[in-house]
Design a protein around this motif. Sequence first.
Motif, mmCIF file in Angstrom:
data_model
loop_
_atom_site.group_PDB
_atom_site.id
_atom_site.type_symbol
_atom_site.label_atom_id
_atom_site.label_comp_id
_atom_site.label_asym_id
_atom_site.label_seq_id
_atom_site.Cartn_x
_atom_site.Cartn_y
_atom_site.Cartn_z
ATOM 1 N N PHE A 38 4.629 9.695 2.248
ATOM 2 C CA PHE A 38 4.161 8.676 1.314
ATOM 3 C C PHE A 38 5.361 8.097 0.577
ATOM 4 O O PHE A 38 6.275 8.833 0.208
ATOM 5 N N PRO A 39 5.387 6.775 0.361
ATOM 6 C CA PRO A 39 6.549 6.173 -0.304
ATOM 7 C C PRO A 39 6.736 6.703 -1.727
ATOM 8 O O PRO A 39 5.781 6.787 -2.500
ATOM 9 N N ALA A 40 7.959 7.075 -2.047
ATOM 10 C CA ALA A 40 8.359 7.433 -3.414
ATOM 11 C C ALA A 40 7.594 8.627 -3.984
ATOM 12 O O ALA A 40 7.455 8.765 -5.202
ATOM 13 N N ALA A 41 7.087 9.496 -3.123
ATOM 14 C CA ALA A 41 6.364 10.673 -3.607
ATOM 15 C C ALA A 41 6.359 11.766 -2.546
ATOM 16 O O ALA A 41 6.295 11.481 -1.348
ATOM 17 N N ASP A 42 6.418 13.006 -2.998
ATOM 18 C CA ASP A 42 6.081 14.131 -2.143
ATOM 19 C C ASP A 42 4.579 14.343 -2.229
ATOM 20 O O ASP A 42 3.943 13.939 -3.212
ATOM 21 N N ILE A 43 4.021 14.968 -1.212
ATOM 22 C CA ILE A 43 2.572 15.197 -1.216
ATOM 23 C C ILE A 43 2.262 16.658 -0.923
ATOM 24 O O ILE A 43 3.062 17.383 -0.332
ATOM 25 N N GLN A 44 1.086 17.079 -1.356
ATOM 26 C CA GLN A 44 0.480 18.331 -0.920
ATOM 27 C C GLN A 44 -0.875 18.000 -0.327
ATOM 28 O O GLN A 44 -1.609 17.158 -0.864
ATOM 29 N N VAL A 45 -1.211 18.658 0.769
ATOM 30 C CA VAL A 45 -2.494 18.455 1.447
ATOM 31 C C VAL A 45 -3.368 19.678 1.207
ATOM 32 O O VAL A 45 -3.035 20.776 1.648
ATOM 33 N N MET A 46 -4.469 19.482 0.495
ATOM 34 C CA MET A 46 -5.404 20.562 0.202
ATOM 35 C C MET A 46 -6.686 20.329 0.991
ATOM 36 O O MET A 46 -7.570 19.585 0.561
ATOM 37 N N ALA A 47 -6.742 20.927 2.184
ATOM 38 C CA ALA A 47 -7.887 20.711 3.072
ATOM 39 C C ALA A 47 -9.021 21.662 2.701
ATOM 40 O O ALA A 47 -8.812 22.867 2.545
ATOM 41 N N ARG A 48 -10.206 21.090 2.549
ATOM 42 C CA ARG A 48 -11.399 21.879 2.251
ATOM 43 C C ARG A 48 -12.531 21.406 3.148
ATOM 44 O O ARG A 48 -12.422 20.405 3.854
ATOM 45 N N GLN A 49 -13.640 22.114 3.101
ATOM 46 C CA GLN A 49 -14.792 21.748 3.911
ATOM 47 C C GLN A 49 -15.302 20.362 3.529
ATOM 48 O O GLN A 49 -15.708 20.128 2.398
ATOM 49 N N GLY A 50 -15.239 19.427 4.476
ATOM 50 C CA GLY A 50 -15.798 18.099 4.249
ATOM 51 C C GLY A 50 -14.936 17.150 3.445
ATOM 52 O O GLY A 50 -15.338 16.007 3.213
#
Length: 257
Positions: free
Chosen positions: A129-141
Amino acid sequence: MKAPPEILAVWNKFHDFPMETLTKAWFYSRSGDKKQRTVALMKEHKAQYGITGNCFDLAIWLLDEFKRDGIEAYPIGNELGTEEAHAALIALDVHGNRYLCDLGDQWLQPVLIESTHEAYTPEKQSGFFPAADIQVMARQGEVEIVYHRPGGKQSRQTYDTTPVAEADFWQAGEFSQNHVYPKPLVEVRLPYKEETAHWEFDNWKSFLSTTEGLHLDQPLATLEEWVDRIGQKTGFDREFLLDSLNFYKQMKKESGR
């Protein structure tokens, strides 16, 4: 967390496509009953004026390209059928692993959202993502994205990952294109030093988001100056920009805002 080459190859066809609502206003004022453009019409407009479209336009076009290249993908959306709706896609690799694809928010590349995949991690990631780090928090649905911006700022966004039937998605797109928000918006991914930054024109102000922080542009006084600035960032046709920005100026005048 990166998508495989076959998904990236399709995504990269759109690497220089801004997300913008100028086309919505421009087409609204000169179309018939149907406001959501077909892919064929979007391609015509891109060739003629350089224009792209809003999140529904980009998702529909990207979905069509995935289909043409034999990649399974489906639409997703939040608050569909409202003026706050946001549209994106999920693409699947040959093993059925899911990747979030969001051209509307100008992501740099798709990201893995399959929590059982060996490459999945909830730790901070760069380059998505431009100008940001990200975290992906995958959950049900659903999947929650945490954006880590310069200066310790954080924001969060949750995507409903439930597949949306294409007929329903087109209907939501039609609703969106029929409701022109009175504040124009253009978002563009632009090279900046060693990174890809995010330039935004939002309600007659513009700025560049980078990993160094926010760089505000000088205010402009005239429509012609905005046409020049936006044209320089996007490559959009000058007459198109004049027409669409005039539409928004008139809306602002009528609404008193």
